[in-house]
Design an enzyme around this catalytic site. Structure first.
Site, PDB file in Angstrom:
ATOM      1  N   HIS A   1      33.269 111.689  45.585  1.00 31.79           N
ATOM      2  CA  HIS A   1      32.719 112.122  46.201  1.00 31.79           C
ATOM      3  C   HIS A   1      33.411 113.037  47.311  1.00 31.79           C
ATOM      4  O   HIS A   1      32.872 114.072  47.712  1.00 31.79           O
ATOM      5  CB  HIS A   1      31.490 111.205  47.121  1.00 31.79           C
TER       6      HIS A   1
ATOM      7  N   ASP B   1      26.808 118.096  40.184  1.00 30.30           N
ATOM      8  CA  ASP B   1      26.810 116.763  39.396  1.00 30.30           C
ATOM      9  C   ASP B   1      28.150 116.564  38.971  1.00 30.30           C
ATOM     10  O   ASP B   1      28.949 117.380  38.576  1.00 30.30           O
ATOM     11  CB  ASP B   1      25.677 117.179  38.332  1.00 30.30           C
TER      12      ASP B   1
ATOM     13  N   LEU C   1      26.037 134.360  55.378  1.00 29.22           N
ATOM     14  CA  LEU C   1      25.476 133.590  54.479  1.00 29.22           C
ATOM     15  C   LEU C   1      24.475 132.279  54.781  1.00 29.22           C
ATOM     16  O   LEU C   1      24.701 131.701  55.879  1.00 29.22           O
ATOM     17  CB  LEU C   1      26.922 132.801  53.832  1.00 29.22           C
TER      18      LEU C   1
ATOM     19  N   SER D   1      16.072 112.449  47.097  1.00 29.68           N
ATOM     20  CA  SER D   1      15.276 111.270  47.774  1.00 29.68           C
ATOM     21  C   SER D   1      15.327 109.934  46.795  1.00 29.68           C
ATOM     22  O   SER D   1      15.118 108.752  47.138  1.00 29.68           O
ATOM     23  CB  SER D   1      13.642 111.678  47.850  1.00 29.68           C
TER      24      SER D   1
END
Length: 257
Positions: free
Chosen positions: A49, A32, A143, A78
């Protein structure tokens, strides 16, 4: 060490174990703060972003070095479809570029990529790239990198309930015998280790419809750093906090018995 203060020295897995117990096997991250980071730096949201993708790369590398078995990242919820079309387009473009530029490197480093959530309504190119990432890395044993894309936890639980309902309707399952394990086995994360730790950046303190079932007994750590600035030292801080927690899963501390 106070949460929010950047550690002054590296905290390896062996130090965390001595501090308060074994490190987490499965870490989930709510990434966030990209937009706020961009605004604070006088840059467009798209740049926030883009810098967030760089933070993803740093985090994957750090998780591998620290011996974490599984990392699940909340890449696109979503609910994010309600954002402006231009921003959604930029996010999809970043996802495509990330897969095209990083997939081979992840494969070389034995990282297994998985996608959870619903594939629609993403475009066909995104769907094809997600499927390519999963297929190429399917047999890797390092991983486990799980990408929650077009994901919502309530929807995940609803889809799991529908799977069980279909089994009941087909006569393959007795409704009265359904267990928590049955429902967990119908979730997107059925083949992943139990979730140990949820990290959220940006200072917000909520799960935002992310891994609600899986988080029942996970430790939650909220960090003030905005996601584009997240790096190994912040991950280590969260792991050190996890190591100090007393995980009793509803039971008593041995000293209280």
């Amino acid at each position: 060490m106070k949460l929010g203060a950047r550690p002054s020295a590296s905290i390896g897995p062996e130090k965390m174990s001595r501090a308060g117990g074994a490190g987490p096997r499965h870490v989930a991250i709510i990434m966030d703060g990209n937009g706020r980071w961009a605004r604070a730096h006088g840059l467009p949201r798209a740049e926030g972003h883009r810098r967030g993708v760089e933070a993803v790369r740093r985090t994957i590398a750090a998780a591998r070095e620290l011996g974490i078995e599984a990392v699940t990242i909340y890449s696109f919820s979503s609910e994010n479809w309600s954002r402006p079309a231009a921003e959604i387009g930029e996010l999809m473009s970043l996802l495509k570029r990330f897969i095209r530029s990083d997939l081979r490197d992840l494969h070389t480093k034995n990282v297994r990529v998985r996608i959870i959530g619903e594939r629609h309504p993403s475009d066909n190119e995104v769907q094809a790239l997600l499927e390519e990432a999963e297929e190429l890395t399917r047999h890797n044993t390092g991983l486990n990198l799980t990408v929650a894309f077009n994901y919502g936890a309530r929807n995940e639980i609803l889809r799991a309930a529908r799977k069980l309902a279909a089994e009941i309707a087909a006569g393959r399952l007795d409704a009265s015998q359904i267990s928590e394990q049955d429902l967990a086995g119908a979730l997107d994360t059925a083949d992943l280790p139990p979730l140990d730790l949820v990290i959220r950046t940006s200072g917000e303190q909520r799960l935002s419809n992310f891994l609600l079932w899986q988080s029942a007994y996970a430790e939650l750590v909220f960090l003030p750093v905005l996601w584009p600035d997240f790096d190994r030292s912040w991950l280590e801080q969260a792991l050190a906090e996890y190591a100090r927690r007393d995980r009793r899963f509803g039971g008593l501390d041995p000293a209280e018995r």
